[in-house]
Design a protein around this motif. Structure first.
Motif, mmCIF file in Angstrom:
data_model
loop_
_atom_site.group_PDB
_atom_site.id
_atom_site.type_symbol
_atom_site.label_atom_id
_atom_site.label_comp_id
_atom_site.label_asym_id
_atom_site.label_seq_id
_atom_site.Cartn_x
_atom_site.Cartn_y
_atom_site.Cartn_z
ATOM 1 N N PRO A 91 18.519 30.697 25.990
ATOM 2 C CA PRO A 91 17.695 29.957 25.032
ATOM 3 C C PRO A 91 16.826 30.861 24.173
ATOM 4 O O PRO A 91 16.278 30.416 23.164
ATOM 5 C CB PRO A 91 16.840 29.055 25.923
ATOM 6 C CG PRO A 91 16.767 29.778 27.222
ATOM 7 C CD PRO A 91 18.100 30.447 27.377
ATOM 8 N N VAL A 97 19.704 26.827 21.125
ATOM 9 C CA VAL A 97 19.481 25.426 21.447
ATOM 10 C C VAL A 97 19.534 24.626 20.146
ATOM 11 O O VAL A 97 18.727 24.840 19.246
ATOM 12 C CB VAL A 97 18.133 25.223 22.154
ATOM 13 C CG1 VAL A 97 17.948 23.765 22.537
ATOM 14 C CG2 VAL A 97 18.040 26.114 23.387
ATOM 15 N N ASP A 99 19.304 21.647 17.385
ATOM 16 C CA ASP A 99 18.337 20.594 17.089
ATOM 17 C C ASP A 99 18.882 19.221 17.467
ATOM 18 O O ASP A 99 18.116 18.330 17.844
ATOM 19 C CB ASP A 99 17.978 20.614 15.598
ATOM 20 C CG ASP A 99 17.154 21.834 15.221
ATOM 21 O OD1 ASP A 99 16.458 22.376 16.101
ATOM 22 O OD2 ASP A 99 17.226 22.260 14.054
ATOM 23 N N LYS A 128 16.375 17.783 20.036
ATOM 24 C CA LYS A 128 15.527 18.824 20.618
ATOM 25 C C LYS A 128 14.048 18.483 20.487
ATOM 26 O O LYS A 128 13.264 18.677 21.436
ATOM 27 C CB LYS A 128 15.828 20.161 19.953
ATOM 28 C CG LYS A 128 15.017 21.332 20.496
ATOM 29 C CD LYS A 128 15.373 22.623 19.772
ATOM 30 C CE LYS A 128 14.546 23.797 20.303
ATOM 31 N NZ LYS A 128 14.846 25.047 19.574
ATOM 32 N N SER A 129 13.648 17.978 19.337
ATOM 33 C CA SER A 129 12.224 17.690 19.101
ATOM 34 C C SER A 129 11.674 16.646 20.062
ATOM 35 O O SER A 129 10.468 16.602 20.315
ATOM 36 C CB SER A 129 12.021 17.219 17.656
ATOM 37 O OG SER A 129 12.728 16.005 17.423
ATOM 38 N N TRP A 132 12.109 19.017 24.029
ATOM 39 C CA TRP A 132 12.049 20.444 24.325
ATOM 40 C C TRP A 132 10.649 20.908 24.716
ATOM 41 O O TRP A 132 9.639 20.374 24.277
ATOM 42 C CB TRP A 132 12.548 21.251 23.134
ATOM 43 C CG TRP A 132 12.788 22.697 23.460
ATOM 44 C CD1 TRP A 132 12.106 23.787 23.003
ATOM 45 C CD2 TRP A 132 13.786 23.202 24.345
ATOM 46 N NE1 TRP A 132 12.626 24.931 23.548
ATOM 47 C CE2 TRP A 132 13.654 24.605 24.384
ATOM 48 C CE3 TRP A 132 14.789 22.596 25.117
ATOM 49 C CZ2 TRP A 132 14.481 25.416 25.151
ATOM 50 C CZ3 TRP A 132 15.609 23.400 25.892
ATOM 51 C CH2 TRP A 132 15.454 24.797 25.901
ATOM 52 N N PHE A 199 20.242 20.497 26.854
ATOM 53 C CA PHE A 199 18.854 20.906 27.077
ATOM 54 C C PHE A 199 18.650 21.143 28.578
ATOM 55 O O PHE A 199 17.840 20.483 29.225
ATOM 56 C CB PHE A 199 17.905 19.843 26.538
ATOM 57 C CG PHE A 199 18.180 19.480 25.093
ATOM 58 C CD1 PHE A 199 18.033 20.415 24.089
ATOM 59 C CD2 PHE A 199 18.624 18.204 24.762
ATOM 60 C CE1 PHE A 199 18.298 20.096 22.765
ATOM 61 C CE2 PHE A 199 18.888 17.871 23.444
ATOM 62 C CZ PHE A 199 18.735 18.828 22.434
ATOM 63 N N GLU A 201 17.357 23.459 30.475
ATOM 64 C CA GLU A 201 16.094 23.902 31.057
ATOM 65 C C GLU A 201 15.177 22.717 31.328
ATOM 66 O O GLU A 201 14.527 22.645 32.373
ATOM 67 C CB GLU A 201 15.406 24.910 30.130
ATOM 68 C CG GLU A 201 16.116 26.255 30.009
ATOM 69 C CD GLU A 201 17.275 26.227 29.023
ATOM 70 O OE1 GLU A 201 17.996 27.228 28.919
ATOM 71 O OE2 GLU A 201 17.462 25.193 28.353
ATOM 72 N N VAL A 202 15.124 21.778 30.383
ATOM 73 C CA VAL A 202 14.325 20.569 30.592
ATOM 74 C C VAL A 202 14.938 19.732 31.714
ATOM 75 O O VAL A 202 14.225 19.171 32.553
ATOM 76 C CB VAL A 202 14.236 19.754 29.291
ATOM 77 C CG1 VAL A 202 13.482 18.445 29.518
ATOM 78 C CG2 VAL A 202 13.549 20.577 28.199
ATOM 79 N N HIS A 303 5.378 20.502 26.462
ATOM 80 C CA HIS A 303 6.247 19.652 25.638
ATOM 81 C C HIS A 303 5.451 18.974 24.527
ATOM 82 O O HIS A 303 5.867 18.987 23.357
ATOM 83 C CB HIS A 303 6.929 18.593 26.505
ATOM 84 C CG HIS A 303 7.513 17.481 25.696
ATOM 85 N ND1 HIS A 303 8.572 17.668 24.835
ATOM 86 C CD2 HIS A 303 7.159 16.169 25.583
ATOM 87 C CE1 HIS A 303 8.852 16.522 24.224
ATOM 88 N NE2 HIS A 303 8.014 15.602 24.665
#
Length: 400
Positions: A91, A97, A99, A128-129, A132, A199, A201-202, A303
């Motif tokens: 990442p 990563v 959007d 992503k917004s 993330w 995503f 990692e989240v 976040h």
């Protein structure tokens, strides 16, 4: 001179394709290799394999022996026609990563080449917004390193005896905490199934939060039963308060209400229990659980900070969510009176006027600490001091 490989008596049903595949990887697209073999039907097996992989194959006879000229296909040929790469796995790399995570990437690892024809998989949280957090990978690594085993981390055999009324108070507080921890497990678990695996990692952070909460529920329950008791009272007001968390559909708003406000307040409560609980087992449990909850708060803060940096107007949405939750709970009793009284008795440690006076004062100090902690986190997210103070005051009286 083109390379020649002899697969000898090895059939394509026994791994001969690996030799051909490796040889083709050693030449440029459009270049040829020569293949010979000795097993029955090897030439037709080779031709069929080449068709499936997009490599032209021509069989020729030379000196009474069958040989095959195989041309390496281009990158987009054959089964990989239309395939695409999903970005980098790391990442930290630019553009790693996306959007917007695409449905056609499905469950593929980020950075993998996705074969044409793979099924589209629709995940609601694919922007992503919306999800993330830049520190997600670090927070997961910290959480993985800090996992603790209830069997060894807690001395369940530590000797202590409490007056019945104080033991009952401990049981009531932990009963209340169990249902709150159930909510703190269910909320991230619900979003986990809606989150695009791109995503990751989240995804990992939410998964380990669920594991943390499951462990907290387990140890709180074991402490409840440690002296032969059963769980105490659960109220409609408490359940209503937690239901508003489960009903919130927006990931960022839910993180705000649960992690930034609710679990942040619970960190204060757990630290209070670590300091004032009347027995060593409860103190040990509270210390370990507070450490876990602090990470959950850190993820929520990270976040929200990222989203608000991109979308400052989202603060209004967060403020409205606090007000709406307050309005929805205006007809409920808030914190269970039994829990409030139990906190006083727990902090008192004994049933005497002087001890109860001390316990009452400690609980009042806890309330102030909770409010100041909420206000500080709100100010860190860019709310003005007055707005932060007002929103902190509107937070549910049920703590979570």
């Amino acid at each position: 001179m083109q390379p020649t490989i002899d697969i000898e008596a090895l059939g394509f049903d026994a791994g001969a394709h690996l030799l051909v595949k490796h040889a083709l990887q050693e030449v440029a697209p459009g270049a040829d290799i020569t293949v010979t073999g000795a097993s029955a039907g090897w030439d037709s097996q080779l031709a069929a394999w080449c068709r499936s992989q997009g490599h032209p194959c021509q069989l020729v006879e030379q000196d009474g022996r069958t040989m095959a000229r195989v041309t390496r296909g281009h990158v987009q040929a054959g089964r990989w026609r239309g395939a695409m790469q999903t970005g980098h796995a790391d990442p930290a790399l630019d553009g790693a990563v996306a959007d917007h995570a695409q449905p056609r990437w499905g469950l593929a690892a980020r950075g993998a080449t996705v074969e044409a024809g793979s099924p589209a998989m629709h995940f609601r949280l694919d922007q992503k917004s919306e999800v993330w957090a830049g520190r997600a990978a670090d927070l997961y690594a910290q959480a993985a390193a800090a996992q603790w085993d209830p069997e060894t981390a807690i001395d369940w055999n530590a000797p202590f005896e409490l007056p019945d009324i104080v033991e009952d108070a401990v049981v009531q507080v932990l009963t209340y905490m169990i249902e709150n921890e159930v909510a703190a497990l269910v909320v991230p678990a619900r979003f986990l199934g809606q989150l695009h695996p791109h995503f990751r990692e989240v995804q990992a952070v939410l998964a380990i939060q669920c594991a943390d909460e499951a462990r907290h529920i387990d140890v709180f329950t074991r402490r409840v039963r440690l002296k032969g008791k059963e769980p105490a009272l659960s109220t409609a007001g408490g359940q209503n308060s937690l239901k508003t968390l489960l009903d919130e559909a927006d990931f960022s708003v839910a993180e705000f209400l649960l992690s930034v406000l609710g679990e942040g307040t619970f960190v204060s409560l757990l630290q209070f229990l670590h300091t004032h609980a009347p027995d060593p087992v409860t103190r040990q449990i509270a210390r370990l659980a507070a450490r876990d909850e602090a990470r959950h708060v850190a993820f929520g803060m990270t976040h929200l900070a990222a989203r608000l940096e991109q979308e400052p107007a989202f603060r209004t949405r967060l403020a409205n969510a606090v007000q709406s939750r307050n309005d929805a709970l205006s007809g409920t009793s808030g914190l269970n009176e039994e829990v409030f009284d139990a906190l006083i008795l727990l902090a008192a440690g004994e049933f005497t006027p002087a001890a109860i006076a001390t316990g009452y004062q400690r609980v009042q100090e806890l309330m102030v600490d909770m409010a100041e902690g909420r206000q500080a986190r709100l100010e860190k997210l860019g709310f003005g001091k007055d707005a932060a103070q007002q929103l902190s005051a509107l937070h549910t009286r049920n703590f979570m």
